[in-house]
Design a protein around this motif. Structure first.
Motif, PDB file in Angstrom:
ATOM      1  N   ALA A 147      -5.985   5.851  -5.659  1.00 13.98           N
ATOM      2  CA  ALA A 147      -4.886   6.528  -4.969  1.00 13.98           C
ATOM      3  C   ALA A 147      -3.543   5.848  -5.208  1.00 13.98           C
ATOM      4  N   GLY A 148      -3.551   4.714  -5.903  1.00 13.47           N
ATOM      5  CA  GLY A 148      -2.299   4.017  -6.191  1.00 13.47           C
ATOM      6  C   GLY A 148      -1.789   3.181  -5.046  1.00 13.47           C
ATOM      7  N   VAL A 149      -2.710   2.618  -4.248  1.00 15.11           N
ATOM      8  CA  VAL A 149      -2.337   1.716  -3.158  1.00 15.11           C
ATOM      9  C   VAL A 149      -2.755   0.305  -3.575  1.00 15.11           C
ATOM     10  N   PRO A 150      -1.825  -0.507  -4.077  1.00 18.34           N
ATOM     11  CA  PRO A 150      -2.187  -1.844  -4.561  1.00 18.34           C
ATOM     12  C   PRO A 150      -2.384  -2.825  -3.421  1.00 18.34           C
ATOM     13  N   ALA A 151      -3.092  -3.900  -3.713  1.00 12.13           N
ATOM     14  CA  ALA A 151      -3.213  -5.011  -2.774  1.00 12.13           C
ATOM     15  C   ALA A 151      -2.221  -6.090  -3.188  1.00 12.13           C
ATOM     16  N   ILE A 152      -1.510  -6.660  -2.219  1.00  8.12           N
ATOM     17  CA  ILE A 152      -0.548  -7.720  -2.496  1.00  8.12           C
ATOM     18  C   ILE A 152      -0.875  -8.921  -1.627  1.00  8.12           C
ATOM     19  N   ASP A 153      -0.501 -10.096  -2.095  1.00  6.25           N
ATOM     20  CA  ASP A 153      -0.773 -11.327  -1.350  1.00  6.25           C
ATOM     21  C   ASP A 153       0.375 -11.621  -0.398  1.00  6.25           C
ATOM     22  N   VAL A 154       0.047 -11.804   0.869  1.00  7.57           N
ATOM     23  CA  VAL A 154       1.030 -12.194   1.881  1.00  7.57           C
ATOM     24  C   VAL A 154       0.480 -13.410   2.611  1.00  7.57           C
ATOM     25  N   ALA A 158      -3.075  -5.653   6.797  1.00  7.35           N
ATOM     26  CA  ALA A 158      -4.046  -6.387   5.989  1.00  7.35           C
ATOM     27  C   ALA A 158      -5.099  -5.421   5.456  1.00  7.35           C
ATOM     28  N   VAL A 159      -5.558  -5.659   4.240  1.00  4.60           N
ATOM     29  CA  VAL A 159      -6.594  -4.821   3.650  1.00  4.60           C
ATOM     30  C   VAL A 159      -7.887  -4.998   4.442  1.00  4.60           C
ATOM     31  N   LEU A 160      -8.625  -3.928   4.651  1.00  4.93           N
ATOM     32  CA  LEU A 160      -9.893  -4.013   5.376  1.00  4.93           C
ATOM     33  C   LEU A 160     -10.880  -4.878   4.595  1.00  4.93           C
ATOM     34  N   ASP A 161     -11.743  -5.568   5.332  1.00  4.15           N
ATOM     35  CA  ASP A 161     -12.693  -6.475   4.697  1.00  4.15           C
ATOM     36  C   ASP A 161     -14.113  -6.167   5.155  1.00  4.15           C
ATOM     37  N   ALA A 162     -15.050  -7.023   4.740  1.00  2.00           N
ATOM     38  CA  ALA A 162     -16.467  -6.790   5.051  1.00  2.00           C
ATOM     39  C   ALA A 162     -16.707  -6.765   6.556  1.00  2.00           C
ATOM     40  N   ALA A 163     -16.007  -7.609   7.316  1.00  2.00           N
ATOM     41  CA  ALA A 163     -16.192  -7.632   8.768  1.00  2.00           C
ATOM     42  C   ALA A 163     -15.759  -6.310   9.392  1.00  2.00           C
ATOM     43  N   ASP A 164     -14.670  -5.738   8.888  1.00  4.09           N
ATOM     44  CA  ASP A 164     -14.206  -4.443   9.398  1.00  4.09           C
ATOM     45  C   ASP A 164     -15.231  -3.348   9.132  1.00  4.09           C
ATOM     46  N   PHE A 165     -15.793  -3.349   7.926  1.00  2.30           N
ATOM     47  CA  PHE A 165     -16.757  -2.301   7.598  1.00  2.30           C
ATOM     48  C   PHE A 165     -18.095  -2.513   8.295  1.00  2.30           C
ATOM     49  N   THR A 166     -18.436  -3.754   8.596  1.00  8.33           N
ATOM     50  CA  THR A 166     -19.650  -3.996   9.380  1.00  8.33           C
ATOM     51  C   THR A 166     -19.517  -3.359  10.758  1.00  8.33           C
ATOM     52  N   ALA A 167     -18.358  -3.529  11.390  1.00 11.59           N
ATOM     53  CA  ALA A 167     -18.128  -2.949  12.712  1.00 11.59           C
ATOM     54  C   ALA A 167     -18.046  -1.427  12.632  1.00 11.59           C
ATOM     55  N   GLN A 175      -1.919  -4.413   2.161  1.00 13.02           N
ATOM     56  CA  GLN A 175      -1.676  -3.165   1.440  1.00 13.02           C
ATOM     57  C   GLN A 175      -0.287  -3.198   0.822  1.00 13.02           C
ATOM     58  N   GLY A 176      -0.163  -2.659  -0.395  1.00 14.34           N
ATOM     59  CA  GLY A 176       1.131  -2.593  -1.044  1.00 14.34           C
ATOM     60  C   GLY A 176       1.879  -1.316  -0.754  1.00 14.34           C
TER      61      GLY A 176
END
Length: 303
Positions: A226-233, A113-122, A239-240
Motif C-alpha cells: 500500500a506504500g506505507v513505509p516503516a521509519i526509525d524513530v 508505532a508499527v504493530l508488532d507480534a504482541a499486538d497481533f497476539t492480543a 509508520q511513515g
C-alpha cells in the motif's frame, strides 16, 4: 472461566449502572453507493461527550504539559479483562456501537508505532473469541483520537442485523491478486489505494506463534504493497504515513490516508468497512449528496 463476550456484557452492565459508560444514542439509515450498502449512524445527543472534553482532567494547563493519557491509568469500571501479558481489554467510554472493545498496551507505546507480534497476539486472542471487525487507526489523519497505542474491535454484523459480515464484503469477491509471492490483492470497486489479503485467524482455541507470524507477515506485506513505509524513530519502527487497518477472521485490508475529515465528517477505519457516523442531520445530508465512496476517496491516496 467467563468468555470474553460474557466479560464484556457483565462489565457493560456494571459501567452503565455506575455512569462510567456513556453510549451515544443514534438513529440509522442506509446509503447505497458503489456496490455497497453503507450503514450510517446519526447522533442523537453528543452533549455528554462534548462536556467530557472540557473536564479538568482532559484540559491541557499549559503548552508544555501533555494531555492526560486515559489509559494510564485506565478507568477500573471500563476494565473488561487481561487479554495477554502486554494488553488489556477496555470498554470504549463513548461508544456508538454496542460492545465496542479497546485493545490497549499496558505500557505506553505511541499510536504511530508499527504493530508488532504482541499486538497481533492480543488481536487474535480477541478475534478467536468474538467474530468481529478489528481495526487500527494509524495516526490522527486516520482517525486516531488518542496517542497511546490501541486497537479496537466491534462485533459483527456492523448493522446489527442481516448477514454476519461487513458491507465491504459485497466487493471482496472480485479481489484480484497483484503480488504472486504473497497473495496480496486489490479490490476493483475501491478507487483509492489499498492492499487486501485473505487469511484464516478463526481456527483453534490457542494462540500459536505460527498464527501470530502469519498475521504479522501479512500486515507487513500489506503496508509495503500500500506504500506505507516503516521509519526509525528513536530505535522504534514507526509508520511513515497514516493508514487504516481492518482485520476479520477471514481477511485484512490496509488503506493509506491523507486527511481525517471530509466536509467536516470524520472518517476512521469503520468508514472503509461500510459504516459511517455523522453528528447531525446536516452532516447526513452532506454525506448523502457527496456519496460515501467519494468521501472515502477524498480522505485517501489516489490509486
Amino acid at each position: 472461566m467467563a468468555t470474553l463476550r460474557e466479560a464484556i456484557e457483565r462489565q457493560t452492565a456494571l459501567a452503565l449502572a455506575c455512569g462510567a459508560l456513556h453510549p451515544i444514542e443514534t438513529a440509522h439509515t442506509f446509503i447505497d453507493d458503489g456496490g455497497m450498502r453503507f450503514y450510517v449512524r446519526v447522533a442523537g445527543n453528543l452533549a455528554r461527550k462534548e462536556a467530557a472534553r472540557l473536564t479538568p482532567q482532559t484540559v491541557v494547563a499549559s503548552g508544555s504539559q501533555p494531555p492526560r493519557d486515559p489509559f494510564l491509568p485506565y478507568e477500573p469500571d471500563l476494565f473488561v479483562g487481561d487479554l495477554t501479558p502486554t494488553h488489556v481489554a477496555l470498554l470504549n467510554k463513548f461508544n456508538v456501537i454496542d460492545q465496542h472493545l479497546l485493545i490497549v498496551t499496558r505500557r505506553y507505546e505511541p499510536q504511530e508505532a508499527v504493530l508488532d507480534a504482541a499486538d497481533f497476539t492480543a488481536l487474535i486472542a480477541a478475534l478467536r473469541e468474538i467474530d468481529g471487525l478489528a481495526f487500527y487507526n494509524g495516526g490522527a489523519a486516520a482517525g486516531a483520537s488518542q496517542p497511546h497505542k490501541h486497537l479496537q474491535m466491534v462485533p459483527l454484523p456492523l448493522a446489527g442485523e442481516g448477514p454476519h459480515v461487513t458491507p465491504l464484503e459485497a466487493l471482496l469477491g472480485s479481489a484480484q491478486t497483484v503480488h504472486g509471492a504473497r497473495p496480496i490483492a486489490i479490490v476493483p470497486g475501491l478507487a483509492f489505494r489499498h492492499a487486501f489479503a485473505r487469511l484464516d485467524l478463526g481456527r483453534g482455541k490457542g494462540i500459536t506463534d505460527d498464527a501470530v507470524h502469519v498475521a504479522l507477515d501479512c500486515y507487513r506485506a500489506l503496508l509495503d504493497a500500500a506504500g506505507v513505509p516503516a521509519i526509525d524513530v528513536g530505535g522504534v519502527a514507526h509508520q511513515g504515513a497514516p493508514y487504516n487497518l481492518l482485520v476479520t477472521r477471514q481477511w485484512m485490508l490496509v488503506v493509506p490516508r491523507t486527511a481525517e475529515c471530509v466536509e467536516g465528517i470524520s472518517v476512521n477505519s469503520l468508514g472503509f468497512a461500510g459504516s459511517f457516523f455523522v453528528r447531525n442531520a446536516a452532516q447526513l445530508q452532506t454525506l448523502t449528496q457527496l456519496g460515501p465512496m467519494t468521501a472515502l476517496e477524498r480522505v485517501s491516496v489516489a490509486r
